[in-house]
Scaffold this motif. Sequence first.
Motif, PDB file in Angstrom:
ATOM      1  N   ALA A 152       0.834  -1.205   0.000  1.00  0.00           N
ATOM      2  CA  ALA A 152       0.000   0.000   0.000  1.00  0.00           C
ATOM      3  C   ALA A 152       0.869   1.256   0.000  1.00  0.00           C
ATOM      4  CB  ALA A 152      -0.926  -0.008   1.209  1.00  0.00           C
ATOM      5  N   GLU A 153       1.970   1.213   0.744  1.00  0.00           N
ATOM      6  CA  GLU A 153       2.880   2.364   0.772  1.00  0.00           C
ATOM      7  C   GLU A 153       3.493   2.608  -0.606  1.00  0.00           C
ATOM      8  OE1 GLU A 153       6.391   4.201   3.584  1.00  0.00           O
ATOM      9  OE2 GLU A 153       6.091   2.031   3.612  1.00  0.00           O
ATOM     10  N   LYS A 154       3.857   1.535  -1.314  1.00  0.00           N
ATOM     11  CA  LYS A 154       4.413   1.677  -2.667  1.00  0.00           C
ATOM     12  C   LYS A 154       3.378   2.308  -3.605  1.00  0.00           C
ATOM     13  CE  LYS A 154       7.753  -2.038  -2.245  1.00  0.00           C
ATOM     14  NZ  LYS A 154       8.103  -3.405  -2.592  1.00  0.00           N
ATOM     15  N   TYR A 155       2.117   1.867  -3.490  1.00  0.00           N
ATOM     16  CA  TYR A 155       1.054   2.472  -4.296  1.00  0.00           C
ATOM     17  C   TYR A 155       0.950   3.969  -3.993  1.00  0.00           C
ATOM     18  CZ  TYR A 155      -3.520   4.025  -5.812  1.00  0.00           C
ATOM     19  OH  TYR A 155      -4.533   4.749  -6.374  1.00  0.00           O
ATOM     20  N   PHE A 156       0.945   4.296  -2.710  1.00  0.00           N
ATOM     21  CA  PHE A 156       0.796   5.695  -2.285  1.00  0.00           C
ATOM     22  C   PHE A 156       1.964   6.544  -2.799  1.00  0.00           C
ATOM     23  CE2 PHE A 156       0.318   8.680   1.604  1.00  0.00           C
ATOM     24  CZ  PHE A 156      -0.495   9.529   0.880  1.00  0.00           C
ATOM     25  N   ILE A 157       3.157   6.016  -2.716  1.00  0.00           N
ATOM     26  CA  ILE A 157       4.331   6.734  -3.241  1.00  0.00           C
ATOM     27  C   ILE A 157       4.167   6.966  -4.740  1.00  0.00           C
ATOM     28  CG2 ILE A 157       6.814   6.522  -3.708  1.00  0.00           C
ATOM     29  CD1 ILE A 157       6.985   5.075  -0.918  1.00  0.00           C
TER      30      ILE A 157
END
Length: 197
Positions: free
Chosen positions: A148-153
Amino acid sequence: MKALKRPEPINAEIILDPKETIMSKTDSKGIIEYANDYFMEVCGYEEYELIGQPHNVIRHPDMPKVIFKWLWERLQSKQNINALVKNLAKDGRYYWVITDFEVKQDDTGEIASFFARRKAPPRNTIEKISKLYSKILSIEQARGVETAEKYFIGFLEEKGMTYDEYIEDICLADKKPLDLKDLQYHKRKGLFVRLFR
């Protein structure tokens, strides 16, 4: 101290008074040491219930964990962050806030406490941020916080913005532009001052 039982969320919003500010202070580990009267009124807890509890007791389950991961990383590095957050009241209702943090340090430079001010965000920001948070949360639940963090980045990279810049952009989208003199003053003062001028 005994942990509070978290309420079951209901689909009912508490609309905040735009003139009021929710304030709280926590220790360096996020344990609530102080909450002002408006905080108590909105969240529905009594002081004796809330003081000494971790601040995440009011975290709404619709909030992605990655947002709090970023928030905590920034605060631990002694940097401010403005965040749009959906909170959970004692009766299960929710309320949205934009939060501004102040990191307090002791004489040795160690973090002593965090002081937070929260106000009602502009209504148009809630729709925008809730759609984004919903996407992040669904990825988080299916694939974990790291994915999810990679998506957000990636989302922020596409916009060419940091999280702070994105929050500022959606919060100030409908504000009347400032003249150059006011803009220079308000840029130094940060989002909270510019948003609630």
